[in-house]
Design a protein around this motif. Sequence first.
Motif, PDB file in Angstrom:
ATOM      1  N   GLY A 175       0.777  -1.226   0.000  1.00  0.00           N
ATOM      2  CA  GLY A 175       0.000   0.000   0.000  1.00  0.00           C
ATOM      3  C   GLY A 175       0.813   1.282   0.000  1.00  0.00           C
ATOM      4  N   PHE A 176       2.144   1.186   0.151  1.00  0.00           N
ATOM      5  CA  PHE A 176       2.957   2.395   0.233  1.00  0.00           C
ATOM      6  C   PHE A 176       3.711   2.714  -1.049  1.00  0.00           C
ATOM      7  N   HIS A 177       3.792   1.779  -1.968  1.00  0.00           N
ATOM      8  CA  HIS A 177       4.483   2.025  -3.230  1.00  0.00           C
ATOM      9  C   HIS A 177       3.655   2.962  -4.101  1.00  0.00           C
ATOM     10  N   GLY A 178       4.320   3.825  -4.840  1.00  0.00           N
ATOM     11  CA  GLY A 178       3.609   4.749  -5.712  1.00  0.00           C
ATOM     12  C   GLY A 178       3.102   4.066  -6.973  1.00  0.00           C
ATOM     13  N   GLY A 179       2.108   4.688  -7.611  1.00  0.00           N
ATOM     14  CA  GLY A 179       1.598   4.226  -8.894  1.00  0.00           C
ATOM     15  C   GLY A 179       0.664   3.033  -8.844  1.00  0.00           C
ATOM     16  N   LEU A 180       0.267   2.611  -7.640  1.00  0.00           N
ATOM     17  CA  LEU A 180      -0.621   1.468  -7.509  1.00  0.00           C
ATOM     18  C   LEU A 180      -2.076   1.931  -7.444  1.00  0.00           C
ATOM     19  N   GLY A 181      -2.981   1.073  -7.887  1.00  0.00           N
ATOM     20  CA  GLY A 181      -4.396   1.397  -7.815  1.00  0.00           C
ATOM     21  C   GLY A 181      -4.855   1.568  -6.378  1.00  0.00           C
ATOM     22  N   ARG A 182      -5.639   2.608  -6.140  1.00  0.00           N
ATOM     23  CA  ARG A 182      -6.141   2.916  -4.805  1.00  0.00           C
ATOM     24  C   ARG A 182      -7.599   3.338  -4.911  1.00  0.00           C
ATOM     25  N   THR A 183      -8.316   3.184  -3.823  1.00  0.00           N
ATOM     26  CA  THR A 183      -9.703   3.627  -3.754  1.00  0.00           C
ATOM     27  C   THR A 183      -9.826   4.646  -2.632  1.00  0.00           C
ATOM     28  N   GLY A 184     -10.423   5.798  -2.937  1.00  0.00           N
ATOM     29  CA  GLY A 184     -10.737   6.789  -1.920  1.00  0.00           C
ATOM     30  C   GLY A 184     -12.208   6.666  -1.561  1.00  0.00           C
ATOM     31  N   LEU A 185     -12.512   6.667  -0.260  1.00  0.00           N
ATOM     32  CA  LEU A 185     -13.899   6.560   0.213  1.00  0.00           C
ATOM     33  C   LEU A 185     -14.298   7.799   0.988  1.00  0.00           C
ATOM     34  N   TRP A 186     -15.536   8.233   0.810  1.00  0.00           N
ATOM     35  CA  TRP A 186     -16.132   9.268   1.647  1.00  0.00           C
ATOM     36  C   TRP A 186     -17.066   8.551   2.604  1.00  0.00           C
ATOM     37  N   ALA A 187     -16.512   8.127   3.736  1.00  0.00           N
ATOM     38  CA  ALA A 187     -17.266   7.360   4.727  1.00  0.00           C
ATOM     39  C   ALA A 187     -17.692   8.269   5.876  1.00  0.00           C
ATOM     40  N   PRO A 188     -18.901   8.046   6.419  1.00  0.00           N
ATOM     41  CA  PRO A 188     -19.346   8.872   7.537  1.00  0.00           C
ATOM     42  C   PRO A 188     -18.538   8.638   8.810  1.00  0.00           C
ATOM     43  N   SER A 189     -17.837   7.482   8.899  1.00  0.00           N
ATOM     44  CA  SER A 189     -16.977   7.197  10.048  1.00  0.00           C
ATOM     45  C   SER A 189     -15.968   6.124   9.642  1.00  0.00           C
ATOM     46  N   ARG A 190     -14.912   5.984  10.438  1.00  0.00           N
ATOM     47  CA  ARG A 190     -13.894   4.959  10.168  1.00  0.00           C
ATOM     48  C   ARG A 190     -14.239   3.669  10.911  1.00  0.00           C
ATOM     49  N   THR A 191     -15.436   3.219  10.689  1.00  0.00           N
ATOM     50  CA  THR A 191     -15.922   1.976  11.288  1.00  0.00           C
ATOM     51  C   THR A 191     -16.385   1.062  10.162  1.00  0.00           C
ATOM     52  N   ARG A 192     -16.635  -0.201  10.484  1.00  0.00           N
ATOM     53  CA  ARG A 192     -17.176  -1.114   9.470  1.00  0.00           C
ATOM     54  C   ARG A 192     -18.467  -0.554   8.888  1.00  0.00           C
ATOM     55  N   ALA A 193     -19.324  -0.050   9.761  1.00  0.00           N
ATOM     56  CA  ALA A 193     -20.610   0.492   9.296  1.00  0.00           C
ATOM     57  C   ALA A 193     -20.399   1.707   8.396  1.00  0.00           C
ATOM     58  N   GLY A 194     -19.435   2.559   8.744  1.00  0.00           N
ATOM     59  CA  GLY A 194     -19.164   3.746   7.931  1.00  0.00           C
ATOM     60  C   GLY A 194     -18.615   3.395   6.563  1.00  0.00           C
ATOM     61  N   VAL A 195     -17.671   2.441   6.528  1.00  0.00           N
ATOM     62  CA  VAL A 195     -17.101   2.004   5.251  1.00  0.00           C
ATOM     63  C   VAL A 195     -18.171   1.305   4.412  1.00  0.00           C
ATOM     64  N   ARG A 196     -18.995   0.498   5.054  1.00  0.00           N
ATOM     65  CA  ARG A 196     -20.081  -0.189   4.331  1.00  0.00           C
ATOM     66  C   ARG A 196     -21.037   0.829   3.715  1.00  0.00           C
ATOM     67  N   ALA A 197     -21.381   1.870   4.467  1.00  0.00           N
ATOM     68  CA  ALA A 197     -22.284   2.913   3.950  1.00  0.00           C
ATOM     69  C   ALA A 197     -21.665   3.601   2.731  1.00  0.00           C
ATOM     70  N   ALA A 198     -20.362   3.885   2.789  1.00  0.00           N
ATOM     71  CA  ALA A 198     -19.687   4.531   1.657  1.00  0.00           C
ATOM     72  C   ALA A 198     -19.695   3.621   0.432  1.00  0.00           C
ATOM     73  N   LEU A 199     -19.422   2.341   0.625  1.00  0.00           N
ATOM     74  CA  LEU A 199     -19.401   1.405  -0.498  1.00  0.00           C
ATOM     75  C   LEU A 199     -20.796   1.230  -1.100  1.00  0.00           C
ATOM     76  N   LEU A 200     -21.801   1.072  -0.258  1.00  0.00           N
ATOM     77  CA  LEU A 200     -23.166   0.903  -0.764  1.00  0.00           C
ATOM     78  C   LEU A 200     -23.666   2.156  -1.481  1.00  0.00           C
ATOM     79  N   GLY A 201     -23.230   3.326  -1.013  1.00  0.00           N
ATOM     80  CA  GLY A 201     -23.619   4.589  -1.645  1.00  0.00           C
ATOM     81  C   GLY A 201     -22.741   4.979  -2.829  1.00  0.00           C
TER      82      GLY A 201
END
Length: 197
Positions: free
Chosen positions: A28-54
């Motif tokens: 995850g620290f090497h440059g040029g690799l595919g990454r995903t940015g999320l706009w999650a309401p919180s840094r919890t499983r529920a928050g990440v799930r909400a961002a992915l579903l939305g």
Amino acid sequence: MSPLVSCLDAGWRVGLAGVTDEHREGWGFHGGLGRTGLWAPSRTRAGVRAALLGRRMFATRERGLRVDARLDGVAMGGSWRRDAKNVSNARKAQNAGNVRIALKFDAPAEWGGQGLRVQVLQRGEPVPEVVAEVDFRVGGGVLRFVARVSTEPGDWVVLRITDPGREGDPRAARLPGFRSAGRAVAYLSPFFISRPR
């Protein structure tokens, strides 16, 4: 045909994620690799799930980016409806209209002042069609502009951020609309055009 176009044209409501099959140390620290940015309401499983579903996500290969966008107030990954409030009667008949786009792009300090471009992409063959593009500078606040897009139900809008100062993918260099855009920096999840009320 582009896999992105195939999925979206088939009616799939997908978010865009950057991925890499990583097997080295320092994952995850090497440059040029595919990454995903999320706009999650919180840094919890529920928050990440909400961002992915939305579909509140974007794909990139750059570290430290924060990218968000709204189309007439609708967050990326959401559904936009054509109605009397946002498209005039004359434009409704043409299944096209002007939409207001707000883009927020934040990056590490070394990106400050760098010139980038946002492209508005819609249905096209063999790749999405560039229907509008605007140049901007990193650190200039929220970029607001108007773009004319197809408002036909089932259509979609994707924002692509590029760096015209860097060489793009050689495959894209052959395509009108992509040739002068340079290297892709990020693809934002689609906005989906829904049936009018």
